[in-house]
Design a protein around this motif. Structure first.
Motif, PDB file in Angstrom:
ATOM      1  N   ARG A 194      55.795   7.202   8.119  1.00 17.49           N
ATOM      2  CA  ARG A 194      55.259   6.123   7.285  1.00 17.49           C
ATOM      3  C   ARG A 194      55.255   6.627   5.845  1.00 17.49           C
ATOM      4  N   ASP A 214      58.858   3.683   7.730  1.00 20.41           N
ATOM      5  CA  ASP A 214      58.157   2.418   7.457  1.00 20.41           C
ATOM      6  C   ASP A 214      57.667   2.477   6.017  1.00 20.41           C
ATOM      7  N   LYS A 229      63.546  -4.070  14.446  1.00 23.43           N
ATOM      8  CA  LYS A 229      63.142  -2.789  13.852  1.00 23.43           C
ATOM      9  C   LYS A 229      62.703  -1.795  14.925  1.00 23.43           C
ATOM     10  N   SER A 241      62.529   1.048   8.409  1.00 22.89           N
ATOM     11  CA  SER A 241      61.870   0.345   9.504  1.00 22.89           C
ATOM     12  C   SER A 241      60.729  -0.514   8.948  1.00 22.89           C
ATOM     13  N   SER A 242      59.734  -0.755   9.776  1.00 22.92           N
ATOM     14  CA  SER A 242      58.630  -1.640   9.386  1.00 22.92           C
ATOM     15  C   SER A 242      57.474  -1.422  10.345  1.00 22.92           C
ATOM     16  N   ASP A 243      56.255  -1.719   9.866  1.00 23.94           N
ATOM     17  CA  ASP A 243      55.131  -1.696  10.804  1.00 23.94           C
ATOM     18  C   ASP A 243      55.276  -2.784  11.865  1.00 23.94           C
TER      19      ASP A 243
END
Ligand code: NAP
Length: 232
Positions: free
Chosen positions: A220, A177, A154, A136-138
């Motif tokens: 994360r 993330d 995402k 995923s991603s921030d």
């Protein structure tokens, strides 16, 4: 004894290449992809144990390619890493200027393909009680100007991951993330990657998710840093 098997998408560069190298060093059997066949082949040839790797070049958005990946995996899969992703048009446009067709492409690669690939290998994953890592991603949770299309893809991937975890308690299903990294993707959005960590620095956090019985969910990488890295 048969080594564990991982399927890693987008393994020819960046985070996917770094994770592939780490798993290869561990003696895992790997099935990997990337669209550029020459770059993928060169990456595999440079690994310590290329004999353990099956390279299947192609686009994750292509159903025939996903079927080829599933066929290469065979009966058992211990780890699926949905890593291949696209940013969409660069310089990153504001949503008012994002062509709908470009958004559809980003969703096809970043959101639909990971689910479709999971569906294709689900019996093999269930046989092993395996692990799914959806990268995923921030940008999935923060409202960064210009990142709306990619971020939406995402965010949707995060929700697919969460529901899959609820629906498949016999698997461990993670969205992770990785944080900012000095890769081609990051440089495409922002050419100045000064001070960013190399993708290899994130790999120990991903390996924790593969190795440890942490509950399914969204993580994360920065929160999974091993003690030496975290300076503890
Ligand atoms: N870099 C960051 O700062 C950052 C931050 C947050 C999240 N992430 C996430 O981390 C993951 C890895 O990113 P990265 O920075 O390592 O990306 P990258 O450097 O752009 O590498 C992407 C890899 O995926 C392959 N790929 C791209 N589109 C594909 C497709 N449609 N089908 C098959 N393979 C494809 C690329 O090879 P080909 O081009 O040859 O296909 C390449 O091997 C992504 O999910 C990204 O969204 C990255």
């Amino acid at each position: 004894m048969t080594p564990p098997t991982a399927l890693v998408t987008g393994a020819s560069r960046g985070l996917g290449a770094a994770l592939t190298e780490a798993l290869n060093r561990r003696g895992w059997r790997l099935v990997v992809d990337g669209r550029d066949p020459d770059r993928l082949a060169a990456g595999v040839a440079a690994l310590p144990r290329p004999d353990l790797v099956t390279a299947v070049p192609g686009d994750v958005a292509d159903p025939a390619h996903r079927a080829a990946l599933a066929a290469a995996v065979g009966d058992r899969l211990d780890l699926l890493v949905n890593n291949a992703s696209e940013l969409g048009p660069t310089p990153l446009p504001r949503l008012a200027a994002l062509p709908p067709a470009a958004l559809e492409r980003v969703l096809a690669v970043n959101t639909v393909a990971p689910l479709a690939l999971l569906q294709a290998v689900l019996p093999a994953l269930e046989r092993s009680g395996g692990v799914v890592l959806d990268i995923s991603s921030d940008a999935a949770v923060e409202a960064y100007e210009g990142w709306g299309g990619y971020g939406a893809s995402k965010a949707a991937l995060d929700q697919l991951t969460a529901v899959l975890a609820a629906e498949h308690p016999g698997l461990r299903v993670y969205a992770v993330d990785p944080g900012d990294m000095a890769t081609d993707m990051h440089r495409a959005a922002d050419p100045d990657a000064t001070g960013l960590p190399e993708p290899a620095a994130v790999v120990p956090a991903l390996l924790r998710l593969a190795d440890e019985a942490l509950p399914s969910g969204r993580y994360r990488a920065a929160d999974l840093a091993v003690p030496a890295e975290a300076g503890r």
